[in-house]
Each structure stands twice: as C-alpha cells, then as structure tokens.
Design an enzyme around this catalytic site. Structure first.
Site, PDB file in Angstrom:
ATOM      1  N   TYR A  37       0.851  -1.191   0.000  1.00 42.49           N
ATOM      2  CA  TYR A  37       0.000   0.000   0.000  1.00 42.49           C
ATOM      3  C   TYR A  37       0.888   1.242   0.000  1.00 42.49           C
ATOM      4  CZ  TYR A  37      -4.120   2.866   0.896  1.00 42.49           C
ATOM      5  OH  TYR A  37      -5.119   3.790   0.793  1.00 42.49           O
ATOM      6  N   LYS A  92     -20.851 -19.813  -9.327  1.00 42.59           N
ATOM      7  CA  LYS A  92     -20.166 -19.651 -10.613  1.00 42.59           C
ATOM      8  C   LYS A  92     -18.691 -19.290 -10.382  1.00 42.59           C
ATOM      9  CE  LYS A  92     -21.123 -19.456 -15.135  1.00 42.59           C
ATOM     10  NZ  LYS A  92     -22.043 -20.313 -15.889  1.00 42.59           N
ATOM     11  N   GLU A 134     -24.902 -13.701 -16.619  1.00 48.66           N
ATOM     12  CA  GLU A 134     -25.511 -14.924 -16.110  1.00 48.66           C
ATOM     13  C   GLU A 134     -26.973 -14.686 -15.728  1.00 48.66           C
ATOM     14  OE1 GLU A 134     -24.831 -19.024 -15.241  1.00 48.66           O
ATOM     15  OE2 GLU A 134     -23.482 -17.515 -16.076  1.00 48.66           O
ATOM     16  N   ASP A 135     -27.829 -15.630 -16.114  1.00 46.00           N
ATOM     17  CA  ASP A 135     -29.217 -15.685 -15.635  1.00 46.00           C
ATOM     18  C   ASP A 135     -29.963 -14.376 -15.846  1.00 46.00           C
ATOM     19  OD1 ASP A 135     -28.680 -18.256 -14.933  1.00 46.00           O
ATOM     20  OD2 ASP A 135     -28.515 -17.898 -12.795  1.00 46.00           O
ATOM     21  N   ASP A 160     -25.380 -18.474 -20.491  1.00 48.37           N
ATOM     22  CA  ASP A 160     -26.636 -19.190 -20.732  1.00 48.37           C
ATOM     23  C   ASP A 160     -26.887 -19.381 -22.226  1.00 48.37           C
ATOM     24  OD1 ASP A 160     -27.325 -19.302 -17.975  1.00 48.37           O
ATOM     25  OD2 ASP A 160     -27.856 -17.201 -18.086  1.00 48.37           O
ATOM     26  N   GLY A 194     -35.907 -19.466 -26.544  1.00 45.96           N
ATOM     27  CA  GLY A 194     -35.326 -18.416 -25.724  1.00 45.96           C
ATOM     28  C   GLY A 194     -33.854 -18.202 -26.024  1.00 45.96           C
ATOM     29  N   ALA A 195     -33.152 -17.637 -25.042  1.00 41.43           N
ATOM     30  CA  ALA A 195     -31.749 -17.273 -25.246  1.00 41.43           C
ATOM     31  C   ALA A 195     -30.888 -18.474 -25.584  1.00 41.43           C
ATOM     32  CB  ALA A 195     -31.225 -16.583 -23.989  1.00 41.43           C
ATOM     33  N   ALA A 196     -30.998 -19.544 -24.774  1.00 43.53           N
ATOM     34  CA  ALA A 196     -30.146 -20.708 -24.993  1.00 43.53           C
ATOM     35  C   ALA A 196     -30.452 -21.375 -26.321  1.00 43.53           C
ATOM     36  CB  ALA A 196     -30.312 -21.700 -23.848  1.00 43.53           C
ATOM     37  N   ASN A 320     -22.322 -26.768 -18.689  1.00 44.79           N
ATOM     38  CA  ASN A 320     -21.599 -25.580 -19.128  1.00 44.79           C
ATOM     39  C   ASN A 320     -20.217 -25.435 -18.507  1.00 44.79           C
ATOM     40  OD1 ASN A 320     -23.964 -25.099 -20.477  1.00 44.79           O
ATOM     41  ND2 ASN A 320     -24.171 -22.976 -19.802  1.00 44.79           N
TER      42      ASN A 320
END
Length: 750
Positions: A37, A92, A134-135, A160, A194-196, A320
């Site tokens: 520091y 995660k 995520e999600d 995802d 959807g997204a996936a 994943n």
C-alpha cells in the site's frame, strides 16, 4: 437431513457463502505492507497511468472476471431478483476458480432498465479482464450482451446462451459421427425459442448445420413466417421462422435427425421419438427434468438413440462447466478483446476431439468406475477431466490470435506448461521431465505388458512421443485388449511363446550361475516378464524397464537387482518419492528399499537422490534427518546421519550443500534453520530429505501425502546400473507414464 437442509448448512457454516479474498503476496512485515500500500503502491500506479495496458502487469485485472446478473432468469427458479441470485453467482465463481484458477467478483445488479444495466457493467471495465453475464431473461440478455460487446474492450460472454451452445455443439459433432450423418444434412428440431435455444441454433449453423434445416418451436408451436409477420416473435429468434404449415412440436419432430430440448420437462413422448429419422440424436436438456426421460427415449425404438441431458446421473451430461472456465482462461491469457465465433468453434471442436481419446483413470474413478469410451454413451468429456484446461484454453487462445481478437501472442508449448502448473506443482515438475524425454525417446520394456493400464500407458507414451514402449506378454491378449479399448496404435510386443529364448536364458545363467541358478532354472525363469525384461535391458536391447504393477515390491525388484545390479559407484539401490506442495518440492529417501542403512549407505543414497533432483531441474540441498539437532542428543541412532553428512562434506565430488544430523522441522523451516543454526551448511531449507531408516521414510512420506496435501510421484529407484523403476500395485495410468518418462531421462543420462 435432505438436500435442502444440507445445502442451507453448507452455505451458512462460518464463514457464510462460498468465496473469500486472499492475498497473493507476503504481508508479514512492515516492509511488505509499505510495498503493498503506501508509499510503495505509488510506483505501479504511475506506470499504469502512463501505460494503461500495464494494469495487466501490476494488478490482478488479467485474471479477474465479473460474474454479473440481475437474477431475472435463474435456472429452475425464474425471476428471483438480484439478492436471491447471489448464491448462484458465488457458485459460478467457485467453478471458475476450481477448474481454471480464475478469480471472480460476483456482482448482482438491481438495474431499473436495460440501459442502466449496460451502463453499470460498462463502467466497471477498468476493474476486470472479462465479464460473464448470467441468468438474465430473454430478450434483454441479447440486447445487453450486444451493447456491452460494442462498448467494452474485454471479453463479454453470456454463458446461458453460448455455454450451452458450445457444449451441445461438441456433442453434436460426435453424435453425428457415430450416427454416420453429415452436419450439413441434419434436420434439427428445437423445443424452446429463448436465449439458450436461439444461441445454440446459431452456433449449430457455425458448425455446418443448414439454417433451412432448423425448425424451432415455442410454447405456441412451430416458429413460422406468418407468426413472425404478425409480430409474435422477437427479433432474435425471428431468423428461425420457417415458411411452412403451422404445427406443434410433434409435427416438427417427425422425420427429424436431431431433437434439441431447451424448454420444459416431460413435453416429449415415446411416439414422438419413434417418428424421428434413423439413429436419432436427442439432446433433452431441460433441468431438473428433461423433455423426455432418458430410459424412455432409449427404449422407444430398437436402433441407436444417442441421448444427452443436462443431468449428471445419465450419460452425456451437457454441462456448461465444460466450457466457460477454459474459454475465459484462453481469452484472458492472450488479453482478448472479445470471445468471437472462431474461439467458440475452436472450443467445441477440441472438446469433441478430447472425447475420442483415452480417458484418465482418475476421471473413471470419479464417475463410479464405469467404462468411459467414445460411443453413444460417451460423446463429451466429463467435467472433472483435468485435460480440458490444457486442451481447450490453448485452442481458444490460438483461435483468438488467428482471428485478430488477441492483444498478445503465446508460445503454445510453453503455455501448456503454464496451464499445467496451475493444476499443481507435480504437473509442473513432470513437464520438465516430459520435455527432456521427448527430445530423445528411449526403448522402455514393460514386464507386465498384458495389463490394461500398461497398454493404455503405452498408447500415451507413443502418442506424446515420450518413449518407445515394448510390451512383454501374450500377443493375442494384448492386441485384443487394444481393440477393446478402441486404441489405434501398434506397440512393439515380445511374446515369450513366439521367441527363441536360448540366448536370453544363457545371459541369465551367466549372471546367476554362482548364485544357485542352473541352466534349466534359467530356461524356466526367462519366460517370466521380470526376468526377460531385466535381461533385455542388461543386453542393451532395451534402455529401461518398468515392472511391479501386479507384483509385491520386493518380488518385482529382485530380478532386476540380480541381473542388472547397481551402478559402478553404488552398492545399494534406494526408493525416492518426490512430494510436491503448492510452492515447494522435496525428495524423500529411502522410502522403499533399505531397512536399516549404515552411515555409508545413507551417504550413497543422498548422492543418488541429489542426482535425481537435478533431472527435475532442482538444485539439491540435502538434510540427513534425525530426532537430534547437531549433536543435541548423543546416541548411536543420531550419530549415523551425522557421520553420513561428514562423509559427504569430505567427498570432493559432492557439489551440493548437505548437513545433518537435524530434525525435520529444522531442515524445512527457514527461520529455525538460519535463525538458530546459522553455522549450518544449508542457507536455505532442504529439498532432499534423507531418513535414518525405512520405517521413518515410509511413514513420513505417507503422512505428508495424506495430511499435508502433497502429491507424490514415485517411488523412483536410484542407484541401479541401468534405469529400472518398480511401480506400486494400484498405480494409475498417469503414474505409469510419469515413471516411464523418468526412466527415459535416466537412460538419456546413462
């Protein structure tokens, strides 16, 4: 207690949560703190202010990823909000660290709009080397990722979408090969829009699937051009709307080659599976319940159904974690500006290739000892396969360089070594030996050539160009095992039943005729792999020998000791274990051979162990251990290592520091060694530990391994006239490969 209560206890136990901050530099002194520091920190700040890229040199930015969510689409839980999603995001982070040694800050945003979310994340770019989204619910997730990729100069990756796409893409490559179908000819039906699902469909196109051959369904049925014209579809899945008759999922699946489920459990029945084309591919990835039960799908028809799910209790889990840690690892290490399509395709293709290779024993054990061999029940690797890190990350890094996304290039061979070191010190040490062995592979004979582990190790030795293995055993049995394992190689096989053994029997007789062996005895014993292998090495027809996998250690050691014997400057052989810790390596001797060695034997063992350390590029510092420190106890037991140390210091050929007798903690703790015994010839802690007898050595190395968290490589046999190593019963394939590599380096030096 059930899973629910167990999970609550797991997360609540002190400290709460699953992650913490740890320092990576020493902070034990005032000087350390002044460097960490004020005032020392001013120096790197000034360098970074002048050259912002130097943040990668002086800070953790290059190994730090943000896991960001608003909790609007948490798997299996839905829109639970940012605070409730925090355990998932911490989890995660655990996976990033566990599988790729990447540090994570989890960030849960309570953003009022898409624009606000994007603004918050983009403003954090100076902190992070990459962003994992995520999600986040569709269609906002598409917009958020697109805008962040445009605004930020670090990789942005919505797992995802792309994680599922990459892993299922790898599975598709292999499933199509097994089914005998070309990717370009596949008719693919998606349940879910959807997204996936949208990202996976796009990625399948990148792999070679025709867009026109993809039919996508949502809860209202097939996505058609009419529905798109009526505004029922959002801009991101509209590209998969087809000019066809409306229908439901059953209509879409009729005659399809592939079904991809990213929707809800139980929406597919056996009749729908029977309507599909020959040898159908079914990826039912809804969690926790797939679109159709695994067994129901497999039993629905008599031909081959290649099935994958999102569950770990069925074969071919699309998980994943097989992708995102390693993709980010490769992207971070070349300081990529993005994770582009070329990098994702490279990851999928390398993952598919890895599934076709022999599976390490440790992975098989982790999954219940069930056979793991490329085929309908194994089309993608398992998440605990340690090879994924140093296979996928280099593939992604190389693709980043070739596609122009990287800001620096890497020497890929050195990069693999760097990655292996992240998995533990033992891999780093063995890489030194592998590199030496690969420069000049030698002929290594395996006395137990019919053993499955030996055959698999031989395959790896040839594949990695480490050695030229020679397998002793029944030719028909060995070739049948190779075929059953699905290995494509042709090792050198010596079948005693096919050989003219008189010459070898005569060599055995000449070596042992004054030790109770007759010509008849020699003729009988030479058919044994241990004796034949020893004679081959003694005659120079092989450079090294490995045995012991199916024998007791003394029984396996006896033939090579009788036939090959010890080196010219050695009267005794000894067994050495290399123990690796996070930041330290020590060599322990003798752990397997000499029960009560004299001072002369201890001195000899020390010299040979020091030479072994140098084969691993470790400069030896030897300590002769006892329960006494430099004469504090005057007994015969303490005098023995003291005399051994004196003999070594008086020997003009000994060119490494050595001291003793000393206690074990004195030998390895710097403060004790240099603070209390400043007269010692060791000015740094010892890395060669020589124990006063076999009991002490064997007990100590096992305690260090089990309680100290050390990884053990060995026992490596030193003092032999020619390279011989005796394996332990129960050794895994990687242990055999390691020992064969050491034997090759031994042979190179001899």
């Amino acid at each position: 207690m059930g899973l629910h209560d167990d999970s609550l206890d797991y997360h609540e136990s002190d400290p709460p949560g699953k992650i913490e901050i740890a320092t990576t530099k020493s902070t034990s002194t005032q000087r350390d703190l002044s460097l960490a520091y004020s005032p020392g920190v001013a120096a790197p700040c000034g360098e970074i202010a002048e050259t912002p890229e130097d943040a990668y040199r002086y800070t953790a930015k290059g190994n730090l990823v943000a896991v960001v969510s608003d909790g609007s689409a948490v798997l299996g839980l839905g829109d639970i909000g940012p605070v409730a999603s925090k355990p998932v995001m911490e989890g995660k982070g655990v996976l990033f660290k566990r599988f790729a040694d990447i540090d994570v800050f989890d960030i849960e945003l309570d953003a009022s709009s898409t624009e606000a979310f994007v603004g918050h994340v983009a403003a954090m770019e100076p902190t992070f080397g990459g962003v994992n989204l995520e999600d986040i619910a569709a269609p906002d997730c598409f917009t958020i990722e697109e805008r962040l990729r445009e605004q930020m100069d670090v990789p942005v990756f919505h797992d995802d979408q792309h994680g599922t796409a990459i892993i299922s893409g790898a599975a598709l490559i292999n499933a199509a090969q097994i089914a005998g179908k070309d990717l370009g000819d596949l008719n693919v039906t998606f349940a879910g829009a959807g997204a996936a699902a949208t990202a996976t469909a796009r990625f399948f196109v990148s792999l070679g699937v025709s867009t026109e051959n993809i039919t996508m369904c949502d809860i209202d049925g097939i996505l058609t051009s009419d529905r798109a014209a009526q505004g029922e579809l959002h801009q991101y899945n509209r590209e998969f709307a087809r000019d066809r008759t409306p229908g439901d999922l059953a209509d879409a699946m009729d005659s399809s080659d592939v079904f991809v489920g990213l929707s809800a459990g139980g929406i597919v029945d056996e009749a729908m599976v029977r309507s599909m084309a020959e040898n159908p591919i079914i990826f039912a990835m809804a969690n926790p319940d797939p679109e159709i039960d695994y067994h129901a799908a497999k039993n629905a028809r008599e031909d081959t159904v290649i099935m994958a799910t999102g569950r770990s209790d069925y074969p071919n889990q699309v998980n994943n974690v097989l992708g995102f840690p390693f993709i980010f690892r490769g992207a971070l290490d070349v300081r990529a500006t993005e994770i582009n399509e070329a990098m994702k395709v490279a990851a999928a293709e390398r993952l598919a290739e890895l599934a076709r290779e022999d599976v390490p024993d440790a992975v098989v054990k982790a999954y219940g000892e069930q056979p793991l061999q490329f085929g309908p029940e194994y089309i993608i690797p398992k998440p605990l396969d340690p090879r994924i890190l140093f296979e996928l990350a280099p593939a992604v890094a190389n693709a980043a360089v070739e596609s122009g996304a990287a800001r620096r290039e890497l020497d890929l061979s050195q990069y693999v070594e760097h990655l292996e070191a992240r998995l533990g010190k033992s891999r780093e040490m063995m890489r030194v030996v592998f590199n030496k062995a690969q420069r000049d592979p030698k002929r290594v004979v395996f006395a137990e050539g019919t053993d499955v582990k030996i055959i698999r190790a031989a395959y790896q030795l040839i594949d990695q160009e480490i050695a030229d293995p020679v397998l002793i055993g029944d030719r028909e049995q060995i070739t049948q095992t190779i075929s059953e394992l699905g290995l494509s190689f042709s090792p050198d096989i010596l079948d005693p039943a096919e050989m003219e053994l008189d010459t070898y029997a005569e060599t055995l007789y000449e070596r042992r005729k004054r030790n109770g062996i007759t010509r008849r005895d020699a003729a009988e014993r030479i058919t044994d792999g241990n004796y034949l292998g020893s004679v081959l090495v003694e005659r120079g027809e092989a450079d090294a020998m490995l045995t012991g996998l199916t024998h007791q250690y003394p029984a396996a050691l006896r033939p090579p000791l009788q036939i090959i014997g010890t080196d010219d400057d050695a009267d005794y052989a000894a067994g050495v274990y290399m123990l690796t810790f996070k930041n330290r390596v020590v060599f322990c001797a003798d752990t397997t051979v000499n029960q009560d060695p004299s001072a002369e034997v201890l001195a000899e063992v020390t010299r040979h162990t020091a030479a072994l350390a140098r084969r691993f590029n470790v400069e030896p510092r030897a300590a002769l251990l006892s329960y006494s420190d430099f004469g504090s106890v005057r007994t015969a037991g303490a005098a023995k290592p003291r005399r051994a140390a004196e003999r070594l210091r008086e020997n003009p050929t000994v060119d490494f520091p050595v001291d003793g007798e000393m206690q074990a903690d004195t030998a390895v703790v710097e403060e004790m060694l240099t603070g209390t015994y400043e007269f010692s010839d060791l000015d740094e802690p010892a890395n060669v530990l020589v124990f006063p007898n076999l009991e002490a050595g064997n007990i100590a190395y096992k305690l260090l391994q089990r309680l100290g968290g050390a990884e053990a490589i060995g026992p490596m046999l030193v003092g032999m006239d020619k390279p011989v190593h005796v394996l332990q019963r129960g050794d895994e394939v990687k242990d055999i490969v390691n020992m064969a590599s050491v034997a090759v380096v031994d042979a190179q030096e001899k």
